[in-house]
Structure formats: structure tokens, C-alpha cells
Design a protein around this motif. Structure first.
Motif, short mmCIF file in Angstrom:
data_model
loop_
_atom_site.label_atom_id
_atom_site.label_comp_id
_atom_site.label_asym_id
_atom_site.label_seq_id
_atom_site.Cartn_x
_atom_site.Cartn_y
_atom_site.Cartn_z
N ASP A 72 0.81 -1.22 0.00
CA ASP A 72 0.00 0.00 0.00
C ASP A 72 0.84 1.27 0.00
O ASP A 72 0.43 2.30 0.49
CB ASP A 72 -0.96 0.01 1.20
N THR A 73 2.05 1.18 -0.58
CA THR A 73 2.90 2.37 -0.70
C THR A 73 2.60 3.07 -2.01
O THR A 73 1.92 2.54 -2.90
CB THR A 73 4.39 1.97 -0.66
N ASN A 74 3.13 4.27 -2.17
CA ASN A 74 2.90 5.04 -3.40
C ASN A 74 3.55 4.40 -4.62
O ASN A 74 3.13 4.61 -5.74
CB ASN A 74 3.40 6.48 -3.22
N SER A 75 4.62 3.61 -4.39
CA SER A 75 5.32 2.95 -5.49
C SER A 75 4.86 1.51 -5.66
O SER A 75 5.57 0.69 -6.22
CB SER A 75 6.83 2.99 -5.24
N ARG A 76 3.66 1.20 -5.17
CA ARG A 76 3.17 -0.17 -5.15
C ARG A 76 3.10 -0.78 -6.56
O ARG A 76 2.86 -0.07 -7.54
CB ARG A 76 1.77 -0.19 -4.52
N GLN A 77 3.27 -2.10 -6.60
CA GLN A 77 3.12 -2.82 -7.86
C GLN A 77 1.66 -3.20 -8.05
O GLN A 77 1.08 -3.92 -7.26
CB GLN A 77 4.00 -4.07 -7.88
N SER A 78 1.07 -2.71 -9.12
CA SER A 78 -0.35 -2.92 -9.35
C SER A 78 -0.61 -4.35 -9.83
O SER A 78 0.16 -4.91 -10.61
CB SER A 78 -0.86 -1.92 -10.40
N LEU A 79 -1.72 -4.94 -9.35
CA LEU A 79 -2.12 -6.27 -9.78
C LEU A 79 -3.30 -6.21 -10.75
O LEU A 79 -3.28 -6.83 -11.80
CB LEU A 79 -2.49 -7.13 -8.57
N MET A 80 -4.36 -5.48 -10.37
CA MET A 80 -5.51 -5.30 -11.24
C MET A 80 -6.45 -4.28 -10.63
O MET A 80 -6.25 -3.86 -9.49
CB MET A 80 -6.24 -6.63 -11.49
N ARG A 128 -1.94 10.22 -15.53
CA ARG A 128 -1.16 9.54 -16.57
C ARG A 128 -0.05 8.68 -15.93
O ARG A 128 0.25 7.58 -16.42
CB ARG A 128 -0.57 10.56 -17.53
N SER A 129 0.55 9.17 -14.85
CA SER A 129 1.59 8.39 -14.16
C SER A 129 1.01 7.13 -13.56
O SER A 129 1.63 6.05 -13.60
CB SER A 129 2.25 9.24 -13.07
N GLU A 130 -0.19 7.23 -12.99
CA GLU A 130 -0.84 6.06 -12.40
C GLU A 130 -1.25 5.05 -13.47
O GLU A 130 -1.14 3.84 -13.28
CB GLU A 130 -2.05 6.49 -11.58
N MET A 131 -1.71 5.56 -14.61
CA MET A 131 -2.02 4.66 -15.73
C MET A 131 -0.77 3.88 -16.14
O MET A 131 -0.83 2.67 -16.40
CB MET A 131 -2.56 5.46 -16.92
N ALA A 132 0.35 4.58 -16.18
CA ALA A 132 1.61 3.93 -16.55
C ALA A 132 1.99 2.84 -15.54
O ALA A 132 2.42 1.74 -15.91
CB ALA A 132 2.73 4.98 -16.63
N ARG A 133 1.81 3.13 -14.26
CA ARG A 133 2.14 2.14 -13.22
C ARG A 133 1.23 0.92 -13.31
O ARG A 133 1.69 -0.21 -13.19
CB ARG A 133 2.04 2.79 -11.84
N VAL A 134 -0.05 1.16 -13.56
CA VAL A 134 -1.01 0.05 -13.63
C VAL A 134 -0.67 -0.89 -14.78
O VAL A 134 -0.72 -2.12 -14.64
CB VAL A 134 -2.45 0.58 -13.77
N ILE A 135 -0.30 -0.34 -15.94
CA ILE A 135 -0.04 -1.21 -17.10
C ILE A 135 1.43 -1.63 -17.19
O ILE A 135 1.78 -2.47 -18.03
CB ILE A 135 -0.47 -0.54 -18.42
N GLY A 136 2.28 -1.07 -16.33
CA GLY A 136 3.67 -1.52 -16.28
C GLY A 136 4.57 -0.91 -17.33
O GLY A 136 5.59 -1.50 -17.71
N PHE A 137 4.21 0.28 -17.83
CA PHE A 137 5.05 0.98 -18.80
C PHE A 137 5.33 2.39 -18.30
O PHE A 137 4.84 2.80 -17.24
CB PHE A 137 4.37 1.00 -20.17
N SER A 138 6.11 3.15 -19.05
CA SER A 138 6.48 4.49 -18.62
C SER A 138 5.36 5.49 -18.89
O SER A 138 4.49 5.26 -19.73
CB SER A 138 7.75 4.94 -19.35
N LYS A 139 5.42 6.61 -18.15
CA LYS A 139 4.46 7.70 -18.38
C LYS A 139 4.60 8.21 -19.81
O LYS A 139 3.59 8.55 -20.46
CB LYS A 139 4.71 8.82 -17.38
N GLU A 140 5.83 8.27 -20.31
CA GLU A 140 6.07 8.77 -21.66
C GLU A 140 5.37 7.89 -22.70
O GLU A 140 4.81 8.40 -23.69
CB GLU A 140 7.57 8.83 -21.96
N SER A 141 5.37 6.58 -22.48
CA SER A 141 4.71 5.69 -23.43
C SER A 141 3.19 5.88 -23.40
O SER A 141 2.53 5.79 -24.44
CB SER A 141 5.08 4.23 -23.14
N VAL A 142 2.65 6.14 -22.20
CA VAL A 142 1.21 6.41 -22.09
C VAL A 142 0.86 7.67 -22.86
O VAL A 142 -0.12 7.70 -23.63
CB VAL A 142 0.78 6.53 -20.61
N LEU A 143 1.63 8.73 -22.67
CA LEU A 143 1.37 10.00 -23.37
C LEU A 143 1.48 9.82 -24.88
O LEU A 143 0.65 10.33 -25.64
CB LEU A 143 2.35 11.06 -22.88
N LYS A 144 2.50 9.10 -25.33
CA LYS A 144 2.70 8.88 -26.77
C LYS A 144 1.55 8.07 -27.36
O LYS A 144 1.01 8.40 -28.43
CB LYS A 144 4.02 8.16 -27.03
#
Length: 221
Positions: A62-70, A172-188
């Protein structure tokens, strides 16, 4: 062909009228603000948490850098796959949006499973669906490129919200963490989806213009 009950809510609908009255009559409603921890990893299973409104993220901690499962959406029982196995939650659950959770008495729920065969069978089917969805999230996000993973995430919101225009409860950063890619890739990828006429976006407001193409990217990306 047997009917599969895809959510915890539809599973509970298999109870008799008086059984539902008893179950809901003993339950409590808790409200969680976006960002609050609903379930902490390692805590014992005392009750069942039925998500009535809102969206919840399951993560390894439950930390801010947590690894998302679903992500879980309304109608799901949070952490149900731990309820009759480890008896302790093996992951945390955090509210992504304001959520309302119905706290169901574990002992009463168990007694109803033992006494009502139809409810018991629907619960078995629901647990199977939960495990299938968990595996599906893992496969979609690890076996796809960044465009495919983002398309899958957006498709899940369309499917669970039941509409093509919605407020996504993620930065956008949270979307990146959830899918396991970078924020830059989400924006692109979002920019590419806009150019291709697949989506429109304005901050957290997302409109899916071509769901069929989004699905194709989700499957083949």
C-alpha cells in the motif's frame, strides 16, 4: 450451457428473498475517499467487502510505489480469492475514486453457502471468474506492447462503466504504473490514439470514438 455469474453482486442475487434480507440487514456501509486504503496487505479476513460504487486497485503493498495487480469495479467482492484460502489478504486494496463498500458478515455468508446449493454453486462460478479475470489482467499486461496494454486498460473502463465517455480515476503516471510501462509511453500512445480517431481526451475525461479498433489493439498490440 451453465450460466456464469460475473460479479459478486449477481452471485448474491441467487439468494432467496429472506436470505438477502438477513445478509443485508446485518451488513454495514463504509465510505472511502479516493486514495484511502480499503484493505491492508496481511490483515486477517473477518468480513467480506462488496464494492458497491467506485473503483479499487489491488496492489502488492500500500505504498505510493506499489506494484499494481488489477483494478476492481462496482459489484465485485474485494479480495474474495483470499476469503476461503489463506484467511489473510495477500495484497492491499486502495480506492482510486470515492467508494462505497458493503461490509458483509463472514460467518453469515458462510452459513448461507452451506445451506443454499444454488447460491453455493454461483459462488464457485464467481470464484472461477475472479481467478480467470486475474490471469487475464496479467496476460494482457505482460504479453502486449505499451499500446496494447493501454488499449486493454481503456477497454476495461468501457466494459465496466458501460459507456464510451467516462472520467478515468487515474493520472497519466498512475495509468503507466497500472499497465507496467512508462508515463512517456502512455502519453505517446494516447496521442497516437487521438490522431487515429480512436479516442478523445481532455484531462481525465476520455471518450472512445472507435471501440472496435481499440479492441483490436488490445488483442493484437
Amino acid at each position: 450451457m451453465e450460466i456464469i455469474y460475473p460479479t459478486g453482486s449477481s452471485c448474491i442475487e441467487q439468494l432467496k428473498h429472506e436470505e438477502k434480507d438477513e445478509l443485508f440487514g446485518s451488513a454495514q456501509i463504509l465510505d472511502f475517499k479516493a486514495g484511502e486504503v480499503v484493505i491492508r496487505k496481511g490483515s486477517p479476513v473477518h468480513d467480506l467487502y462488496l464494492l458497491q460504487t467506485g473503483t479499487v486497485e489491488l496492489a502488492l503493498d500500500d505504498t505510493n510505489s506499489r506494484q499494481s495487480l488489477m483494478l476492481l469495479f462496482s459489484g465485485e467482492i474485494i479480495g474474495v480469492n483470499c476469503a476461503y484460502s489463506t484467511m489473510h489478504y495477500r495484497f492491499s486494496a486502495r480506492a482510486l475514486s470515492d467508494c462505497q463498500v458493503l461490509i458483509i458478515n463472514y460467518q453469515l455468508f458462510t452459513r448461507l453457502l452451506e445451506s443454499n446449493p444454488r447460491f453455493s454453486m454461483s459462488f464457485i462460478q464467481y470464484i472461477s471468474m475472479v481467478n480467470e479475470n486475474f490471469l487475464n489482467w496479467h496476460m494482457k499486461l505482460t504479453e502486449r506492447n505499451s499500446a496494447g496494454a493501454l488499449a486493454f486498460l481503456l477497454s476495461e473502463f468501457v466494459k465496466n462503466y458501460g459507456q464510451n465517455t467516462f472520467e478515468i480515476p487515474l493520472t497519466r503516471s498512475e495509468m503507466a504504473r497500472v499497465i507496467g510501462f512508462s508515463k512517456e509511453s502512455v502519453l505517446k500512445n494516447l496521442a497516437d490514439f487521438r490522431k487515429q480517431g480512436i479516442v478523445e481526451s481532455d484531462g481525465k475525461k476520455i471518450t472512445i470514438l472507435d471501440y472496435s479498433r481499440l479492441q483490436d489493439i488490445s488483442v493484437y498490440g
